[in-house]
Design a protein around this motif. Structure first.
Motif, PDB file in Angstrom:
ATOM      1  N   LYS A 177      44.637  46.579  50.724  1.00  0.00           N
ATOM      2  CA  LYS A 177      44.350  48.468  50.688  1.00  0.00           C
ATOM      3  C   LYS A 177      45.121  49.923  50.644  1.00  0.00           C
ATOM      4  CE  LYS A 177      39.824  46.048  53.215  1.00  0.00           C
ATOM      5  NZ  LYS A 177      39.515  46.289  51.621  1.00  0.00           N
ATOM      6  N   ASP A 178      46.364  49.236  50.519  1.00  0.00           N
ATOM      7  CA  ASP A 178      47.318  49.752  50.758  1.00  0.00           C
ATOM      8  C   ASP A 178      47.782  50.703  49.676  1.00  0.00           C
ATOM      9  OD1 ASP A 178      48.653  47.539  49.855  1.00  0.00           O
ATOM     10  OD2 ASP A 178      50.332  47.498  51.246  1.00  0.00           O
ATOM     11  N   GLY A 179      47.208  50.443  48.314  1.00  0.00           N
ATOM     12  CA  GLY A 179      47.586  51.061  47.390  1.00  0.00           C
ATOM     13  C   GLY A 179      48.533  50.367  46.825  1.00  0.00           C
ATOM     14  N   THR A 180      49.036  48.872  46.883  1.00  0.00           N
ATOM     15  CA  THR A 180      49.472  48.636  45.262  1.00  0.00           C
ATOM     16  C   THR A 180      49.158  47.546  45.116  1.00  0.00           C
ATOM     17  OG1 THR A 180      49.672  46.767  47.798  1.00  0.00           O
ATOM     18  CG2 THR A 180      51.545  49.048  47.635  1.00  0.00           C
ATOM     19  N   TRP A 181      47.450  47.432  45.267  1.00  0.00           N
ATOM     20  CA  TRP A 181      46.638  46.766  44.139  1.00  0.00           C
ATOM     21  C   TRP A 181      45.839  47.936  43.537  1.00  0.00           C
ATOM     22  CZ3 TRP A 181      45.725  41.454  43.841  1.00  0.00           C
ATOM     23  CH2 TRP A 181      46.982  40.762  44.105  1.00  0.00           C
ATOM     24  N   VAL A 182      45.380  48.374  42.324  1.00  0.00           N
ATOM     25  CA  VAL A 182      44.772  48.672  41.506  1.00  0.00           C
ATOM     26  C   VAL A 182      43.958  47.813  40.346  1.00  0.00           C
ATOM     27  CG1 VAL A 182      44.642  51.078  40.086  1.00  0.00           C
ATOM     28  CG2 VAL A 182      46.450  51.045  42.028  1.00  0.00           C
ATOM     29  N   MET A 183      42.907  48.461  40.375  1.00  0.00           N
ATOM     30  CA  MET A 183      41.730  47.834  39.767  1.00  0.00           C
ATOM     31  C   MET A 183      41.869  48.419  38.368  1.00  0.00           C
ATOM     32  SD  MET A 183      40.503  45.162  38.826  1.00  0.00           S
ATOM     33  CE  MET A 183      39.113  44.206  36.825  1.00  0.00           C
ATOM     34  N   ALA A 184      41.867  48.271  36.803  1.00  0.00           N
ATOM     35  CA  ALA A 184      41.406  48.501  35.715  1.00  0.00           C
ATOM     36  C   ALA A 184      40.581  48.772  34.928  1.00  0.00           C
ATOM     37  CB  ALA A 184      42.744  48.435  35.108  1.00  0.00           C
ATOM     38  N   VAL A 185      39.652  48.592  35.060  1.00  0.00           N
ATOM     39  CA  VAL A 185      38.467  48.380  35.164  1.00  0.00           C
ATOM     40  C   VAL A 185      37.867  48.922  33.630  1.00  0.00           C
ATOM     41  CG1 VAL A 185      36.681  48.519  37.421  1.00  0.00           C
ATOM     42  CG2 VAL A 185      36.881  50.270  35.784  1.00  0.00           C
ATOM     43  N   SER A 186      37.140  47.751  32.804  1.00  0.00           N
ATOM     44  CA  SER A 186      37.011  48.459  31.386  1.00  0.00           C
ATOM     45  C   SER A 186      34.991  47.320  30.867  1.00  0.00           C
ATOM     46  CB  SER A 186      37.358  47.719  29.802  1.00  0.00           C
ATOM     47  OG  SER A 186      36.749  47.964  28.763  1.00  0.00           O
ATOM     48  N   THR A 187      34.899  48.830  30.544  1.00  0.00           N
ATOM     49  CA  THR A 187      32.773  48.957  29.640  1.00  0.00           C
ATOM     50  C   THR A 187      32.758  47.711  30.319  1.00  0.00           C
ATOM     51  OG1 THR A 187      33.103  50.014  28.318  1.00  0.00           O
ATOM     52  CG2 THR A 187      31.576  48.652  28.592  1.00  0.00           C
ATOM     53  N   SER A 188      32.845  46.235  29.448  1.00  0.00           N
ATOM     54  CA  SER A 188      32.499  44.679  30.102  1.00  0.00           C
ATOM     55  C   SER A 188      32.380  44.275  31.395  1.00  0.00           C
ATOM     56  CB  SER A 188      33.521  43.729  29.465  1.00  0.00           C
ATOM     57  OG  SER A 188      33.612  43.966  27.855  1.00  0.00           O
ATOM     58  N   THR A 189      33.736  44.638  32.204  1.00  0.00           N
ATOM     59  CA  THR A 189      33.619  45.123  34.249  1.00  0.00           C
ATOM     60  C   THR A 189      32.561  45.360  34.387  1.00  0.00           C
ATOM     61  OG1 THR A 189      35.593  45.010  33.749  1.00  0.00           O
ATOM     62  CG2 THR A 189      35.013  44.895  36.060  1.00  0.00           C
ATOM     63  N   VAL A 190      32.155  46.436  34.797  1.00  0.00           N
ATOM     64  CA  VAL A 190      31.141  47.571  34.703  1.00  0.00           C
ATOM     65  C   VAL A 190      29.770  47.007  33.875  1.00  0.00           C
ATOM     66  CG1 VAL A 190      29.954  49.614  34.643  1.00  0.00           C
ATOM     67  CG2 VAL A 190      32.714  49.484  34.411  1.00  0.00           C
ATOM     68  N   LEU A 191      29.407  46.519  32.738  1.00  0.00           N
ATOM     69  CA  LEU A 191      27.935  45.946  32.391  1.00  0.00           C
ATOM     70  C   LEU A 191      27.808  44.907  33.269  1.00  0.00           C
ATOM     71  CD1 LEU A 191      28.103  47.410  28.727  1.00  0.00           C
ATOM     72  CD2 LEU A 191      26.631  47.491  30.218  1.00  0.00           C
ATOM     73  N   ASN A 192      28.889  43.943  33.271  1.00  0.00           N
ATOM     74  CA  ASN A 192      28.387  43.386  33.710  1.00  0.00           C
ATOM     75  C   ASN A 192      28.362  43.086  35.056  1.00  0.00           C
ATOM     76  OD1 ASN A 192      28.995  40.408  32.605  1.00  0.00           O
ATOM     77  ND2 ASN A 192      31.226  41.402  32.198  1.00  0.00           N
ATOM     78  N   TYR A 193      28.312  43.786  36.338  1.00  0.00           N
ATOM     79  CA  TYR A 193      27.812  44.112  37.578  1.00  0.00           C
ATOM     80  C   TYR A 193      26.525  45.252  37.300  1.00  0.00           C
ATOM     81  CZ  TYR A 193      27.775  47.480  41.355  1.00  0.00           C
ATOM     82  OH  TYR A 193      27.748  48.318  42.955  1.00  0.00           O
ATOM     83  N   VAL A 194      26.914  46.129  36.337  1.00  0.00           N
ATOM     84  CA  VAL A 194      25.581  46.610  36.419  1.00  0.00           C
ATOM     85  C   VAL A 194      23.837  45.962  36.097  1.00  0.00           C
ATOM     86  CG1 VAL A 194      23.452  48.358  35.103  1.00  0.00           C
ATOM     87  CG2 VAL A 194      26.195  48.589  35.845  1.00  0.00           C
ATOM     88  N   LEU A 195      24.371  44.638  35.247  1.00  0.00           N
ATOM     89  CA  LEU A 195      23.223  44.140  34.869  1.00  0.00           C
ATOM     90  C   LEU A 195      23.477  43.233  35.889  1.00  0.00           C
ATOM     91  CD1 LEU A 195      24.303  44.425  31.147  1.00  0.00           C
ATOM     92  CD2 LEU A 195      22.313  45.242  32.535  1.00  0.00           C
ATOM     93  N   GLY A 196      24.307  42.611  37.265  1.00  0.00           N
ATOM     94  CA  GLY A 196      23.155  42.034  38.200  1.00  0.00           C
ATOM     95  C   GLY A 196      23.998  40.245  37.979  1.00  0.00           C
ATOM     96  N   ASP A 197      25.423  40.035  36.976  1.00  0.00           N
ATOM     97  CA  ASP A 197      25.259  38.706  36.475  1.00  0.00           C
ATOM     98  C   ASP A 197      26.117  37.649  37.544  1.00  0.00           C
ATOM     99  OD1 ASP A 197      27.171  36.593  35.584  1.00  0.00           O
ATOM    100  OD2 ASP A 197      27.204  37.512  33.817  1.00  0.00           O
ATOM    101  N   PRO A 198      24.808  37.272  37.583  1.00  0.00           N
ATOM    102  CA  PRO A 198      25.369  36.572  39.352  1.00  0.00           C
ATOM    103  C   PRO A 198      27.425  35.998  39.444  1.00  0.00           C
ATOM    104  CG  PRO A 198      24.199  35.288  37.354  1.00  0.00           C
ATOM    105  CD  PRO A 198      24.640  35.973  37.208  1.00  0.00           C
ATOM    106  N   ARG A 199      28.158  36.201  38.667  1.00  0.00           N
ATOM    107  CA  ARG A 199      29.239  35.250  38.917  1.00  0.00           C
ATOM    108  C   ARG A 199      30.397  37.036  39.491  1.00  0.00           C
ATOM    109  NH1 ARG A 199      30.358  33.505  32.915  1.00  0.00           N
ATOM    110  NH2 ARG A 199      29.405  35.973  32.691  1.00  0.00           N
ATOM    111  N   VAL A 200      29.146  38.103  39.221  1.00  0.00           N
ATOM    112  CA  VAL A 200      29.513  39.061  40.034  1.00  0.00           C
ATOM    113  C   VAL A 200      29.746  38.920  41.520  1.00  0.00           C
ATOM    114  CG1 VAL A 200      29.684  41.565  39.855  1.00  0.00           C
ATOM    115  CG2 VAL A 200      29.466  40.255  38.045  1.00  0.00           C
ATOM    116  N   LYS A 201      31.276  38.977  42.274  1.00  0.00           N
ATOM    117  CA  LYS A 201      31.675  39.204  43.653  1.00  0.00           C
ATOM    118  C   LYS A 201      31.967  40.072  44.687  1.00  0.00           C
ATOM    119  CE  LYS A 201      29.596  35.080  43.517  1.00  0.00           C
ATOM    120  NZ  LYS A 201      28.617  34.302  43.088  1.00  0.00           N
TER     121      LYS A 201
END
Length: 382
Positions: free
Chosen positions: A97-121
């Motif tokens: 949480k110190d800013g040394t890790w950044v996530m680059a998300v794309s449509t697939s990552t977002v859609l899997n979250y929005v559509l409630g894929d059970p593998r998303v943690k």
């Protein structure tokens, strides 16, 4: 009287204390930007090398190294799998949480979250947005389908005559970025053969080039920069784009016309194609549900985020450096190629735009759930 006087003094003291406390909180909220001197920063890309998200991360890499406080070394780390889920879960469980890790998300990552894929943690809504980078999409076909030069209505009618085995489209998973394309064809009454299990747009483009897929898509800028040989050789026939919203999130102009993709203004939007073919406005439950997922895929196409609970100073440093990058003459010279003319949002504005993009209306959710159940026998948890 003494009691009233005491009460007044107590109230005054409490008011002073509350004011002092508020000043302390304000000072605490005004976090000092973190210094990353001597640090090594990880940018997690949840896809293979060579795709749109990876290419964008590597284009930004030297600029962030120049503008982040302390000029840290930045590593782009690819964690592909399950349409961006593997990388997202990895970031959720491992990110500091110190800013040394950044996530680059794309449509697939977002859609899997929005559509409630059970593998998303992970919970995307709790990550801390740095910048949101919208992008459009271009859908195209192989020339063997004979769609070149056809008006929208004739193009749709011809697509509808093909058996599904002739219209082959790749995909990663049912809940990845291809789903809004598949739904758009479905709304036109076009049935496709879908090949899931692909590792990204790079492998899908190779399959298209070999003739294994007859339908393909790319984000607008990737199609311009990375698929020039498709256009030059004539193997790509543009069908439509998904257009793009303006800076205020509106998809139509003041005259009620659909806003076209700023990178490809001569290619009709999907909505124009639909309206010319059907003779009616782009409306109704299925149209709104389709647009709901298109909205996710365009407005939230690319984003950089820190993990939930990230250090405020680190978040401030990332946002400040992002704003500095957009003023960097060297970046400005490359911006058209990297980002095109799509609006970009930084900081808390990015949080608001992200939430707007990934929030589906109840009626949209209802239709999407029925579509997934019927098409893929999936029970979405949305």
């Amino acid at each position: 009287m003494f009691k009233n006087l005491l009460s007044g003094r107590t109230a005054c003291a409490l008011a002073v204390s509350a004011f002092a406390l508020s000043l302390g909180l304000t000072a605490a909220n005004e976090a000092k930007a973190a210094d990353f001197s001597g640090k090594r920063i990880r940018v997690i890309v949840p896809f293979n090398e060579g795709g749109g998200t990876d290419s964008l991360a590597r284009l930004f890499q030297p600029f962030y190294e120049r503008h982040l406080p302390g000029k840290p070394k930045i590593l782009v780390i690819n964690k592909p799998g399950a349409g961006g889920i593997v990388g997202g879960n990895y970031f959720e469980s491992r990110a500091k949480k110190d800013g040394t890790w950044v996530m680059a998300v794309s449509t697939s990552t977002v859609l899997n979250y929005v559509l409630g894929d059970p593998r998303v943690k992970f919970d995307l809504k709790k990550w801390e947005p740095i910048v949101l980078l919208p992008r459009g999409n271009v859908m195209y076909s192989r020339p063997e389908l004979g769609l070149k030069g056809l008006a929208p209505k004739a193009m749709v009618e011809k697509l509808r005559t093909f058996p599904k085995e002739a219209l082959v489209h790749g995909g990663k998973t049912p809940t990845s970025s291809e789903i809004n394309k598949l739904m758009s064809y479905n709304l036109l009454g076009v049935d496709l053969k879908i090949v899931f299990g692909m590792k990204g747009n790079g492998p899908m483009a190779l399959a298209f080039e070999r003739g294994e897929f007859t339908l393909m898509f790319d984000n607008s800028l990737s199609y311009k920069n990375n698929r020039k040989h498709f256009r030059d050789s004539g193997i790509a026939v543009e069908l439509f784009t998904f257009g793009a919203p303006d800076a205020n999130g509106k998809w139509k102009d003041a005259n009620g016309k659909w806003l076209r993709d700023p990178t490809w203004p001569k290619i009709p939007t999907y909505y124009e194609v639909y309206e010319e073919w059907s003779g009616k406005s782009f409306d109704g439950p299925q149209a709104k549900a389709t647009l709901g997922l298109i909205r996710v895929g365009v407005a939230a196409n690319k984003a950089y985020l820190l993990p939930n609970g990230a250090d405020k100073g680190a978040l401030k440093a990332w946002r400040q450096s992002t704003r500095a990058i957009f003023k960097d003459p060297k970046f400005i010279a490359k911006r058209e190629k990297i980002l095109g003319k799509f609006p970009v949002t930084v900081g808390e504005a990015a949080r608001k735009a992200m939430l707007q993009a990934i929030t589906l209306a109840p009626a949209e959710k209802k239709w999407i759930k029925s579509y997934f159940k019927k098409k893929f026998n999936l029970d979405l948890k949305i």
